[in-house]
Write an enzyme that holds these catalytic residues in place. Structure first.
Site, short mmCIF file in Angstrom:
data_model
loop_
_atom_site.label_atom_id
_atom_site.label_comp_id
_atom_site.label_asym_id
_atom_site.label_seq_id
_atom_site.Cartn_x
_atom_site.Cartn_y
_atom_site.Cartn_z
N LYS A 22 0.93 -1.08 0.19
CA LYS A 22 -0.07 -0.02 0.22
C LYS A 22 0.97 1.13 0.30
CE LYS A 22 -1.71 1.06 4.06
NZ LYS A 22 -1.66 2.73 4.11
N ASN A 23 2.25 1.22 0.66
CA ASN A 23 2.80 2.77 1.29
C ASN A 23 3.50 3.04 -0.09
OD1 ASN A 23 0.84 3.01 3.67
ND2 ASN A 23 2.56 2.58 4.41
N CYS A 116 -5.58 7.59 9.23
CA CYS A 116 -6.12 7.27 11.00
C CYS A 116 -5.03 8.15 11.58
CB CYS A 116 -4.81 6.15 10.35
SG CYS A 116 -5.61 4.48 10.19
N ARG A 121 -0.14 14.17 13.29
CA ARG A 121 0.48 14.37 11.95
C ARG A 121 0.37 15.49 11.22
NH1 ARG A 121 -1.55 8.57 9.31
NH2 ARG A 121 0.39 8.30 8.89
N ASP A 306 4.49 0.49 11.43
CA ASP A 306 3.35 -0.09 11.93
C ASP A 306 2.84 -1.13 11.71
OD1 ASP A 306 2.26 2.05 10.25
OD2 ASP A 306 2.86 1.81 8.11
N ARG A 398 -8.11 -0.14 4.91
CA ARG A 398 -7.42 0.59 4.35
C ARG A 398 -6.40 -0.02 3.32
NH1 ARG A 398 -5.95 4.59 7.85
NH2 ARG A 398 -4.74 5.00 5.88
C1 UD1 Z 1 4.40 7.18 6.25
C2 UD1 Z 1 3.66 5.10 6.38
C3 UD1 Z 1 2.80 5.28 7.32
C4 UD1 Z 1 3.99 5.08 8.01
C5 UD1 Z 1 4.90 5.64 8.51
C6 UD1 Z 1 5.99 6.16 9.43
C7 UD1 Z 1 2.50 5.91 3.82
C8 UD1 Z 1 1.30 5.76 3.54
N1 UD1 Z 1 1.82 5.88 5.09
O1 UD1 Z 1 3.23 7.35 7.10
O2 UD1 Z 1 2.02 4.13 7.05
O3 UD1 Z 1 3.72 4.87 9.38
O4 UD1 Z 1 5.41 6.82 7.33
O5 UD1 Z 1 6.93 4.69 9.00
O6 UD1 Z 1 3.45 6.12 3.78
N2 UD1 Z 1 5.82 14.46 11.29
C9 UD1 Z 1 5.89 16.19 10.90
N3 UD1 Z 1 5.92 16.69 10.82
C10 UD1 Z 1 5.59 16.21 9.09
C11 UD1 Z 1 5.55 15.26 8.74
C12 UD1 Z 1 5.70 14.16 9.88
O7 UD1 Z 1 6.55 16.02 12.56
O8 UD1 Z 1 5.64 16.90 8.33
C13 UD1 Z 1 5.73 13.15 12.44
C14 UD1 Z 1 3.96 12.67 11.83
O9 UD1 Z 1 3.63 13.68 12.80
C15 UD1 Z 1 4.71 11.56 12.91
C16 UD1 Z 1 6.65 10.67 12.33
O10 UD1 Z 1 7.08 12.97 11.98
O11 UD1 Z 1 5.33 12.06 13.71
C17 UD1 Z 1 6.53 10.70 11.07
O12 UD1 Z 1 5.37 10.46 10.30
P1 UD1 Z 1 5.44 10.37 8.50
O13 UD1 Z 1 7.15 9.60 8.42
O14 UD1 Z 1 5.39 11.80 7.51
O15 UD1 Z 1 4.76 9.38 8.07
P2 UD1 Z 1 3.69 9.67 6.76
O16 UD1 Z 1 4.26 9.71 5.68
O17 UD1 Z 1 2.44 10.13 6.99
#
Ligand code: UD1
Length: 421
Positions: A22-23, A116, A121, A306, A398
């Site tokens: 998915k990711n 989620c 986030r 995850d 999902r």
């Molecule tokens: C992706 C994955 C999700 C996985 C996560 C961490 C997809 C579709 N989803 O989510 O399944 O759990 O990586 O491996 O690929 N953060 C900030 N500011 C930002 C962006 C992120 O503070 O602008 C923080 C988030 O709140 C979180 C952490 O960084 O605490 C990790 O987030 P991130 O790596 O960005 O996860 P996603 O890309 O949302």
């Protein structure tokens, strides 16, 4: 709205083909927006998040055809740069369409994404990075108006945290930028490499280094390509948790075991036997697990956040006390309350869950409130005595393709029914 009904304690056995990731599918579908041509993507799973990405592509003017697990995306006629709020809110990954849209059309109008409820986030790292590339972003009534009148310009961006989504957005935004973009402290997840592989097949120049450095050299255009999505390591780990907890002997096919070596040691520490053959993995468990003292979720190649929920469920009946630290998301113990209702003994203090193994779990009516919390409830229900009813199945759908068919194939007693009441 449906429910999943599981009669637990069956031993699991047989062979399972693991679905595509998915990711990986989601950012690659977003990448199709910047392609001026036809992209053919194999191994694309049937998931509601993939449907949400297809809905965005179609809204933007792409034609998308599905034949089994192959999606053909024709993005030659994209002209719309606006993604409505309702489509953005379907999933968190919608935000990576921003980088792609800006690359293709020099502008975008999007909204904050949904997804989620596992923490705040924020998207601050996405926005500050895209601004560093020269994108002007104005926020009005929840919408983000983004424009790069003279295109974007490569620069060096050092991320304060290796965010997966921010790394993907920077890559997508910089493929046509002038000169070189370098991302330091970039995410190193296999899904980033898969995105880079697809973009390079389309004629882009993206280099993913092994130490968290990504380099993108701007090119003039991207053409269509044919690509096979990597296997879903989290789905594999979820089903492995179920087999470990219930006891059984299962061969997982279509996996890339190098993507989850950090987790293999946890299964081995719990008492499972693993036979790793690269593209297949056999897991044998007698169902009498030992606790694992120290699990800490970390960015790749560390233990994936995850997989934390299903592994926590697996350890509920392990002998001794397991300690699990969640370092990535601040609210990722949504499954714990429901596991406790099934008889688990788990205490959460801040980011730490302490799991005291109990001899058995019992069935209950439980609610999945996010994707991986839902997967944890499935693992627990497979181990529990009696008939567990899981609602909130839309969250599970999902990320898991035909979960009941996969588990039934392994010998589980599992059905999907229309929701009562
Ligand atoms: C992706 C994955 C999700 C996985 C996560 C961490 C997809 C579709 N989803 O989510 O399944 O759990 O990586 O491996 O690929 N953060 C900030 N500011 C930002 C962006 C992120 O503070 O602008 C923080 C988030 O709140 C979180 C952490 O960084 O605490 C990790 O987030 P991130 O790596 O960005 O996860 P996603 O890309 O949302």
């Amino acid at each position: 709205m449906s429910e999943i009904i599981i009669k637990g304690t069956n031993r699991l056995g047989g062979t399972l083909d693991v679905q595509g990731s998915k990711n990986s599918s989601l950012p690659i579908l977003a990448a199709c927006v910047l392609v001026d041509g036809v992209s053919v993507l194999h191994n694309c799973p049937f998931l509601s998040d993939v449907d949400a990405a297809i809905a965005i592509l179609e809204h933007l003017g792409c034609s998308v055809k599905r034949e089994g697990h192959t999606l053909t995306v024709d993005s030659r006629n994209i002209s719309c740069y606006n993604i409505p709020e309702q489509l953005m809110r379907e999933m968190r990954s919608s935000i990576v369409f921003l980088g792609s849209l800006v690359s293709r059309l020099d502008r975008a109008r999007v909204f904050s994404p949904g997804g989620c409820e596992i923490g705040l986030r924020p998207i601050d790292l996405h926005l500050s990075s895209l601004r560093a590339l020269g994108l002007s972003i104005e926020q009005q009534e929840g919408a983000l108006f983004c424009e790069a009148k003279n295109g974007l310009e490569g620069t060096t961006i050092s991320l304060s945290f290796p965010s997966v989504g921010a790394t993907e957005n920077i890559i997508l935004a910089s493929v046509f930028a002038k000169g070189r973009t370098t991302v330091l402290n970039a995410a190193r997840e296999p899904e980033i490499e898969d995105l880079a592989r697809f973009l390079n097949e389309c004629g882009c120049k993206v280099y993913v280094g092994s130490h968290g450095t990504v380099v993108v050299d701007g090119v003039k255009r991207a053409h269509g390509a044919e690509h096979t999505i990597i296997p879903d390591r989290i789905v594999a780990l979820t089903y492995m948790s179920a087999v470990a907890a219930c006891g059984g002997d299962v061969q997982f096919r279509n996996v890339n075991t190098s993507h989850f070596r950090s987790v293999n040691s946890v299964f081995e520490a719990a008492g499972c036997r693993l036979e790793d053959e690269g593209k297949t993995l056999r897991l044998v468990s007698d169902g009498m697990l030992r606790a694992v003292r120290d699990i800490r979720t970390m960015p790749y190649p560390g233990f994936p956040t995850d997989a934390q929920a299903p592994v926590t469920a697996m350890l509920c009946t392990a002998k001794g006390t397991s300690v699990i630290v969640e370092n990535i998301f601040e609210n990722r113990f949504n499954h714990v309350g429901e596991l406790v209702r099934m008889g688990a003994d788990i205490k959460v203090e801040g980011r730490v869950a302490i799991v005291n193994g109990v001899s058995s779990l019992c069935a209950a009516h439980v609610l999945a409130v996010d994707l991986r919390a839902g997967s944890a409830l499935v693992v627990a229900a497979l181990k529990a005595y009696g008939e567990t009813v899981i609602s909130g199945v839309k969250h599970i759908d999902r990320g898991y393709e035909k979960i009941e068919e996969c588990l039934k194939k392994l010998g589980a007693s599992i059905e999907r029914s229309a929701e009562s009441g």
